[in-house]
Design a protein around this motif. Structure first.
Motif, PDB file in Angstrom:
ATOM      1  N   ILE A 102       0.851  -1.190   0.000  1.00  8.91           N
ATOM      2  CA  ILE A 102       0.000   0.000   0.000  1.00  8.91           C
ATOM      3  C   ILE A 102       0.885   1.237   0.000  1.00  8.91           C
ATOM      4  N   SER A 103       0.575   2.181  -0.853  1.00  5.47           N
ATOM      5  CA  SER A 103       1.230   3.484  -0.852  1.00  5.47           C
ATOM      6  C   SER A 103       0.207   4.532  -0.444  1.00  5.47           C
ATOM      7  N   VAL A 104       0.532   5.301   0.601  1.00  7.50           N
ATOM      8  CA  VAL A 104      -0.339   6.371   1.073  1.00  7.50           C
ATOM      9  C   VAL A 104       0.245   7.696   0.615  1.00  7.50           C
ATOM     10  N   ILE A 105      -0.522   8.481  -0.106  1.00  2.00           N
ATOM     11  CA  ILE A 105      -0.045   9.738  -0.679  1.00  2.00           C
ATOM     12  C   ILE A 105      -0.708  10.908   0.044  1.00  2.00           C
ATOM     13  N   VAL A 106       0.123  11.831   0.525  1.00  2.00           N
ATOM     14  CA  VAL A 106      -0.356  13.004   1.255  1.00  2.00           C
ATOM     15  C   VAL A 106       0.197  14.261   0.582  1.00  2.00           C
ATOM     16  N   PRO A 107      -0.616  15.005  -0.166  1.00  2.00           N
ATOM     17  CA  PRO A 107      -0.154  16.277  -0.710  1.00  2.00           C
ATOM     18  C   PRO A 107      -0.119  17.328   0.392  1.00  2.00           C
ATOM     19  N   VAL A 108       0.869  18.208   0.361  1.00  2.00           N
ATOM     20  CA  VAL A 108       1.038  19.166   1.457  1.00  2.00           C
ATOM     21  C   VAL A 108       1.314  20.553   0.909  1.00  2.00           C
ATOM     22  N   PHE A 109       0.557  21.515   1.408  1.00  2.00           N
ATOM     23  CA  PHE A 109       0.837  22.922   1.137  1.00  2.00           C
ATOM     24  C   PHE A 109       0.579  23.709   2.421  1.00  2.00           C
ATOM     25  N   ASN A 110       1.641  24.142   3.070  1.00  2.00           N
ATOM     26  CA  ASN A 110       1.547  24.979   4.280  1.00  2.00           C
ATOM     27  C   ASN A 110       0.634  24.378   5.349  1.00  2.00           C
ATOM     28  N   GLN A 111       1.012  23.193   5.804  1.00  2.00           N
ATOM     29  CA  GLN A 111       0.232  22.506   6.835  1.00  2.00           C
ATOM     30  C   GLN A 111       1.108  22.096   8.011  1.00  2.00           C
ATOM     31  N   ALA A 112       2.085  22.927   8.351  1.00  2.00           N
ATOM     32  CA  ALA A 112       3.026  22.576   9.415  1.00  2.00           C
ATOM     33  C   ALA A 112       2.324  22.308  10.740  1.00  2.00           C
ATOM     34  N   GLY A 113       1.230  23.010  11.003  1.00  2.00           N
ATOM     35  CA  GLY A 113       0.551  22.855  12.283  1.00  2.00           C
ATOM     36  C   GLY A 113      -0.245  21.574  12.418  1.00  2.00           C
ATOM     37  N   ARG A 114      -0.555  20.930  11.301  1.00  2.00           N
ATOM     38  CA  ARG A 114      -1.397  19.732  11.341  1.00  2.00           C
ATOM     39  C   ARG A 114      -0.701  18.481  10.819  1.00  2.00           C
ATOM     40  N   LEU A 115       0.322  18.659  10.011  1.00  2.00           N
ATOM     41  CA  LEU A 115       0.931  17.526   9.323  1.00  2.00           C
ATOM     42  C   LEU A 115       1.490  16.493  10.281  1.00  2.00           C
ATOM     43  N   GLY A 116       2.093  16.915  11.371  1.00  2.00           N
ATOM     44  CA  GLY A 116       2.691  15.964  12.301  1.00  2.00           C
ATOM     45  C   GLY A 116       1.687  14.967  12.839  1.00  2.00           C
ATOM     46  N   ASP A 117       0.507  15.439  13.237  1.00  2.00           N
ATOM     47  CA  ASP A 117      -0.523  14.535  13.756  1.00  2.00           C
ATOM     48  C   ASP A 117      -0.980  13.556  12.681  1.00  2.00           C
ATOM     49  N   CYS A 118      -1.104  14.046  11.445  1.00  2.00           N
ATOM     50  CA  CYS A 118      -1.498  13.177  10.340  1.00  2.00           C
ATOM     51  C   CYS A 118      -0.465  12.080  10.125  1.00  2.00           C
ATOM     52  N   LEU A 119       0.810  12.445  10.038  1.00  2.18           N
ATOM     53  CA  LEU A 119       1.861  11.466   9.760  1.00  2.18           C
ATOM     54  C   LEU A 119       2.025  10.477  10.908  1.00  2.18           C
ATOM     55  N   ASP A 120       1.940  10.951  12.135  1.00  3.87           N
ATOM     56  CA  ASP A 120       2.047  10.034  13.274  1.00  3.87           C
ATOM     57  C   ASP A 120       0.935   8.999  13.235  1.00  3.87           C
ATOM     58  N   ALA A 121      -0.277   9.433  12.883  1.00  3.00           N
ATOM     59  CA  ALA A 121      -1.404   8.499  12.790  1.00  3.00           C
ATOM     60  C   ALA A 121      -1.184   7.492  11.662  1.00  3.00           C
ATOM     61  N   LEU A 122      -0.622   7.940  10.546  1.00  2.00           N
ATOM     62  CA  LEU A 122      -0.356   7.025   9.440  1.00  2.00           C
ATOM     63  C   LEU A 122       0.727   6.016   9.790  1.00  2.00           C
ATOM     64  N   LEU A 123       1.771   6.471  10.458  1.00  2.00           N
ATOM     65  CA  LEU A 123       2.871   5.568  10.798  1.00  2.00           C
ATOM     66  C   LEU A 123       2.493   4.570  11.881  1.00  2.00           C
ATOM     67  N   GLN A 124       1.379   4.812  12.556  1.00  2.00           N
ATOM     68  CA  GLN A 124       0.915   3.905  13.617  1.00  2.00           C
ATOM     69  C   GLN A 124      -0.253   3.034  13.158  1.00  2.00           C
ATOM     70  N   GLN A 125      -0.436   2.887  11.853  1.00  5.08           N
ATOM     71  CA  GLN A 125      -1.507   2.031  11.347  1.00  5.08           C
ATOM     72  C   GLN A 125      -1.279   0.577  11.757  1.00  5.08           C
TER      73      GLN A 125
END
Length: 297
Positions: A4-27
């Protein structure tokens, strides 16, 4: 082996991106069976510094300013047979990937599956609107009428072969997910697109009713554009009423809650119609783009 490849496009989301990535890495899928690909779309904040703090994440860049161009960059580099999409302002539950994958494994006719994105605001308005949207997805994504189907790439998984068949996502500002889903329906039928409500992401951006109505305006504006390409249509009032009745019945809404939800839905429809009427210049592609080829960083 990457499945599975999970794709996350990012534009100026420094305040939220960390929570998103941590949740993905803990699947809860096995380690090494999936990859997380972050595609920077020209961020001017610390988004990439946040991503680099997580070495397991693959980092790519797409200079063309379009979330769909960023997703296409991720698709080209993806190593998985299944391609999942979410956004930097979404926090998937630990079983998000496994729930989506399970449906594609158990239902061979399914080609695209979409989960449930729940708005995160604490207000009663957001709770009721989120409940209505859930029942709307049950209605639309199980219909025999392909024109009511739509897509949302903040909570979606598709078989890689679809992109080989149909090509890249259209890179217009909005609505390319709807166009993609409609092309899948035209080729494979309505059973190819399915709703998996147990696969949940929390949508951090939608935290209040005004934000919800603003997004309804944007959806209306993009719908006017993509209807020049595919036959997708908004729900009719009788269909909205049927969904409302299902919400009332299953949600056991009180009379005041019913009245309040009706008012909120009327405002949402008004925002959508205003968006439809608003001028917006968007590139229109009458045919799918050419098929992608895989590439690496």
């Amino acid at each position: 082996m990457i499945r599975i490849s999970v794709i996350v496009p990012v534009f100026n989301q420094a305040g939220r991106l960390g929570d998103c990535l941590d949740a993905l890495l803990q699947q809860d899928v096995p380690a090494g069976s999936f990859e997380v690909i972050v595609v920077d779309n020209g961020s001017g904040d610390e988004s990439m510094a946040v991503a680099r703090q997580r070495p397991a994440v693959r980092l790519l860049a797409e200079p063309r300013r379009s979330a769909y161009a960023a997703r296409n960059r991720g698709i080209r580099a993806a190593r998985g047979a299944l391609i999942a999409f979410t956004d930097a302002d979404c926090i998937p539950r630990p079983d998000w990937l496994s729930r989506l994958r399970e449906r594609l494994v158990d239902a061979p006719e399914a080609m695209v599956v979409m989960g449930r994105d729940i708005p995160t605001g604490p207000s009663r308005a957001i709770r009721l609107l989120g409940l209505y949207d859930h029942y709307k997805e049950i209605f639309a994504l199980s219909s025999e009428d392909p024109t009511v189907y739509y897509g949302h790439t903040n909570c979606m998984m598709a078989r890689r072969e679809l992109f080989d068949q149909l090509g890249f996502l259209d890179e217009r500002p909005r609505g390319a997910d709807v166009i993609f889903v409609q092309h899948v329906l035209r080729r494979h039928g309505t059973r190819a697109v399915q709703y998996v409500p147990a696969a949940v992401v929390r949508h951090m951006e939608v935290s209040s009713a005004p934000v919800y109505f603003k997004k309804a305006f944007i959806y209306g504006r993009s719908a006017r554009s993509y209807r020049q390409v595919v036959p997708a249509r908004p729900l009719r009032n009788r269909e909205r009423l049927l969904i409302f009745r299902n919400v009332v019945r299953d949600g056991k809404l009180s009379a005041p809650e019913q009245g309040y939800l009706l008012m909120l839905l009327a405002l949402g429809v008004a925002a959508y119609c205003l968006g439809w009427l608003a001028p917006w210049r968007a590139r229109v592609s009458p045919v799918p783009p050419p098929s992608p080829s895989r590439e690496t960083e």
